[in-house]
Design an enzyme around this catalytic site. Structure first.
Site, mmCIF file in Angstrom:
data_model
loop_
_atom_site.group_PDB
_atom_site.id
_atom_site.type_symbol
_atom_site.label_atom_id
_atom_site.label_comp_id
_atom_site.label_asym_id
_atom_site.label_seq_id
_atom_site.Cartn_x
_atom_site.Cartn_y
_atom_site.Cartn_z
ATOM 1 N N GLU A 155 42.578 -15.491 -4.672
ATOM 2 C CA GLU A 155 42.360 -14.365 -3.824
ATOM 3 C C GLU A 155 43.037 -13.109 -4.061
ATOM 4 O OE1 GLU A 155 41.265 -14.024 0.761
ATOM 5 O OE2 GLU A 155 39.945 -15.344 0.011
ATOM 6 N N SER A 205 45.537 -16.062 2.458
ATOM 7 C CA SER A 205 45.076 -17.090 1.764
ATOM 8 C C SER A 205 45.098 -16.840 0.136
ATOM 9 C CB SER A 205 43.587 -17.050 1.974
ATOM 10 O OG SER A 205 43.161 -17.477 3.472
ATOM 11 N N ARG A 227 34.346 -11.586 0.200
ATOM 12 C CA ARG A 227 35.488 -10.876 -0.481
ATOM 13 C C ARG A 227 35.142 -9.921 -1.650
ATOM 14 N NH1 ARG A 227 36.059 -12.436 3.764
ATOM 15 N NH2 ARG A 227 37.503 -13.891 4.850
#
Length: 313
Positions: free
Chosen positions: A306, A229, A179
């Site tokens: 996130e 998420s 990420r």
């Protein structure tokens, strides 16, 4: 502010693409967020001039894509929001021997690009078929799902810096990680990407996409407003597959059924905070922080969101 708005409306060739006091709840998948002072839906040919004008008027600005990984404050965003979206979403397929490349400007939606790959019988992008982000956002954070991520396909990326200078990166320059990418370290705006794909069996590609769609529908709250998420996996291995899923810690801390106002932890997947329909950004923000605090106290582990927070909370 009137002066800079007048300048922007001369640059931007769509009369509906420069808006004042635009609600950000219209532009995030959470469906929350207050007003942006100025909202600009920009086209590629306009981007450099828009950035220059905002700098000349000392107007702060924030760049967003599809709003699929954002939580915007109820107080909104001061200055301007540049949205890289529908007016910067070209996609083209270039066939070659044994495979092909797809060139997409950064506002193109990942499901659209994945669909074009499927139609051309190209494999490698099936994982992206259900990710509701843009190419630019996906490259920035190395988006991924179901065993694949952008680092598997990206050959090159273009961007501009804050002086409007064009930049070009090859795959080896991009520093992809879980990420993250080199753009996490840079103050640049991604303008496009080239993806390398391989020729595949059409039916196998369609079957893979169908399987991903079915698996996502069975395991994630696809019919609820969320930002995907909510928390990052925790690094306890060398690959995403070996990392600890955040949802396990959420459940371990007894937060599986937690809620604040209209925000709650999804019954279907404890790694998702969802908007039940009437949540505020403050509800969501408060619940996220309650989860972090409870997981820390119960397990000793600090979860990292996130989701990117914009505005003042």
């Amino acid at each position: 502010m009137a002066d800079i708005v007048e300048v922007l409306r001369k640059i931007v060739k769509d009369e509906n693409a420069v808006l004042i006091d635009e609600l950000m709840s219209k532009h995030t998948t959470f469906g929350v967020g207050g007003k942006a002072d100025i909202f600009i839906d920009v086209a590629g040919a306009e981007l450099r001039s828009v950035v220059k004008a905002l700098k000349d008027y000392s107007c702060p600005f924030t760049v967003i894509g599809n709003g699929s990984n954002l939580l915007v404050s109820d107080n909104g965003i001061r200055g301007a929001v540049i949205r890289i979206g529908r007016r910067m979403s070209e996609v083209s397929v270039k066939m070659g021997e044994g495979g092909a490349s797809i060139e997409a400007t950064s506002g193109a939606l990942l499901p659209t690009v994945a669909k074009r790959a499927c139609e051309a019988s190209l494999t490698g992008l099936e994982f992206a078929t259900q990710i509701p982000g843009t190419i630019g956002g996906a490259v920035y954070m190395n988006a991924g799902a179901f065993g694949g991520d952008m680092s598997d396909t990206v050959l090159a990326v273009t961007s501009i810096d804050m002086n409007g200078e064009a930049k070009h990166y090859t795959a080896k320059d991009l520093k992809f990680g879980y990420r993250t990418s080199v753009f996490s370290e840079k103050n640049e705006i991604i303008t496009g990407a080239i993806l390398g794909l391989k020729a595949g069996d059409p039916q196998q590609i369609k079957d893979r996409i169908s399987a991903i769609r079915e698996k996502r529908g069975a395991s994630q709250p696809v019919n609820k407003r969320s930002a995907g998420s909510t928390f990052r996996k925790l690094s306890d291995g060398d690959t995403p597959e070996s990392m600890t899923p955040a949802w396990k810690l959420v459940q371990q801390a007894g937060m599986k059924d937690a809620r604040v106002g209209g925000a709650r932890v999804s019954e279907k997947h404890s790694g998702f905070v969802i908007n039940e329909g009437d949540a505020t950004a403050s509800d969501i923000y408060t619940l996220i922080n309650q989860i972090i605090e409870k997981v820390k106290s119960e397990t000793g582990v600090t979860l990292e969101p996130e989701v990117k927070m914009l505005g003042e909370f």
